[in-house]
Enzyme design. Sequence first.
Site, short mmCIF file in Angstrom:
data_model
loop_
_atom_site.label_atom_id
_atom_site.label_comp_id
_atom_site.label_asym_id
_atom_site.label_seq_id
_atom_site.Cartn_x
_atom_site.Cartn_y
_atom_site.Cartn_z
N SER A 7 0.84 -1.19 0.00
CA SER A 7 0.00 0.00 0.00
C SER A 7 0.87 1.25 0.00
O SER A 7 1.66 1.45 -0.92
CB SER A 7 -0.96 -0.04 1.19
OG SER A 7 -2.03 0.84 1.01
N GLU A 25 -9.40 -5.52 -4.02
CA GLU A 25 -8.74 -4.53 -3.17
C GLU A 25 -9.72 -3.65 -2.39
O GLU A 25 -9.62 -3.50 -1.18
CB GLU A 25 -7.84 -3.63 -4.03
CG GLU A 25 -6.65 -4.31 -4.65
CD GLU A 25 -5.46 -4.38 -3.71
OE1 GLU A 25 -5.59 -4.00 -2.53
OE2 GLU A 25 -4.39 -4.83 -4.17
N HIS A 60 -7.79 -5.59 0.12
CA HIS A 60 -6.56 -4.86 0.38
C HIS A 60 -5.95 -5.30 1.71
O HIS A 60 -6.62 -5.33 2.74
CB HIS A 60 -6.88 -3.37 0.42
CG HIS A 60 -5.70 -2.47 0.46
ND1 HIS A 60 -4.81 -2.36 -0.58
CD2 HIS A 60 -5.27 -1.59 1.41
CE1 HIS A 60 -3.88 -1.47 -0.27
NE2 HIS A 60 -4.13 -1.00 0.93
#
Length: 522
Positions: A195, A317, A422
């Site tokens: 990320s 995600e 995610h």
Amino acid sequence: MAGIVSTQQGKLEGESERGLVRFRGIPFANAPVGPLRFLPPEPVDSWTGTREAKAFGPSSPQIGPVNRLIRGVIGAAGRRQSQDCLYLNVWTPRCDGARRPVMVWIHGGAFILGSGGTSMYDGTRLAKRGDVVVVTINYRLGALGYLNWESVGGAGESPHANLGVRDQIAALEWVRNNIEAFGGDPENVTVFGESAGAMSTATLLGIPAARNLFHKAILQSGAAHNVSRELKASRVAIYFAEALELDQLSLDVLQKLPMTDVMRAQARVTGRIGLDDGMMAWQPSVDGQLITEQPLAAVARGDAAEIPMLIGTNRDEFKLFTFADRDRLDDAALVDRMRRIAERCEVGDDRLADRLMGTYGPSVGTRDPGANHRWVAMQSDRIFHYPASRLADLQTAHQPKTYSYLFDWRPPLLGSAVGACHGLDLPFVFGGVRSTLLRAGLVADRAAGPLCDYMQDAWISFARTGEPHGGDPAEWPAYDLKRRNTKVLGPKRRIIKDPHEGARKFWESLIPDGEVRIGLVA
């Protein structure tokens, strides 16, 4: 097994336990407090005697999210937070001269959350399994790390921006100068992150000052589209000054502000930027000093040609950010959201909302999964899948050792709600599939353990050789512009061709070479 090492600054005493030596809370720069606040990191002062390195250092001050799932997946900070936060941690099989591959982890958290000292990023299993040295780092977050205040500075001021990125570079310099004492090879350093950590890694690819500090890069759910242009950085600085009720900012004023005022203003700017365009307020920016251009421009030119790259995303995600949503979208609400995106994209396309609906709307003759599902698909493509595909396309033109993956494991107990969301890849990379907040779902799935082993071995192989396949190219072919081979990492592992073709063809005309203009990302 020695638990004491000598660094350039002095001796450190770590902890030896069951075939591993662990050092926690090692300072890699002087504390950025008082006269050093809002200034680049300074080399850490030396000490006499032996310094204990048995407890994690504080993380950068931060305001955590309400959603517990997001907090757990991101690995938000523990109890201790302080401006004095520039610490790193080392896990090594032995402090000897073996010159093992070094893996330096940059944590995620939207550039406002996280710590290298959370249990999610424990390097024990990775170091033991692969005979590698694992390093995790802290860096300044939020306004302390990413305020670019040149546009609201007083006359004669020469502000330094991108302090969080400068902290990451300082940590890599410390690794270069000291890691051999921990049994690591300073000439074989892999930077990996998820990320905001992956976005940081991509940013480092384009910075001359970071050259030769690392030799391979692994990017998980993040790419090179999150560096603000000068206009956006200026807007953030103006909002920050307004939140403090100041017309101008100066180094003297910034250094004397109470931290409560800094954090309060930071939170207000975060909310205001989110209302304006849905973007992260605090992230790296073009500053004319450290970052002179978008990282994609440098990669396209071949500046990172010597860096093998492993890059990938998780299939679902954006489900992490919609997991707690109680609102059920209908098509009217979805079209309204798309119209707002169209207005903010600044691409001069009056029919963008219609194009979005045409691409992500219901398909004729197929079962309609619903507007919420289509919203997740669109956001996942725009914020994660397309940027990763774009970066891989540019890098493979210069570096044949470019590899792509798509993580597609879903927890059995929450599969439909979170999917392969995610951050779900993190416990697989660090080997913590049975010791995270997702433990109940992971234990129930027999595929989780073997997938964890496979991913750890692939990441370790890449850190050692620049290839994730362990010597069998057919197991994981390199990415190229003809096939765009991508390894699916799930209960059944396989190679697929160009999984993000639709996202690439749709979004490349809208965000061709710069930051993602809209979207909640971490």
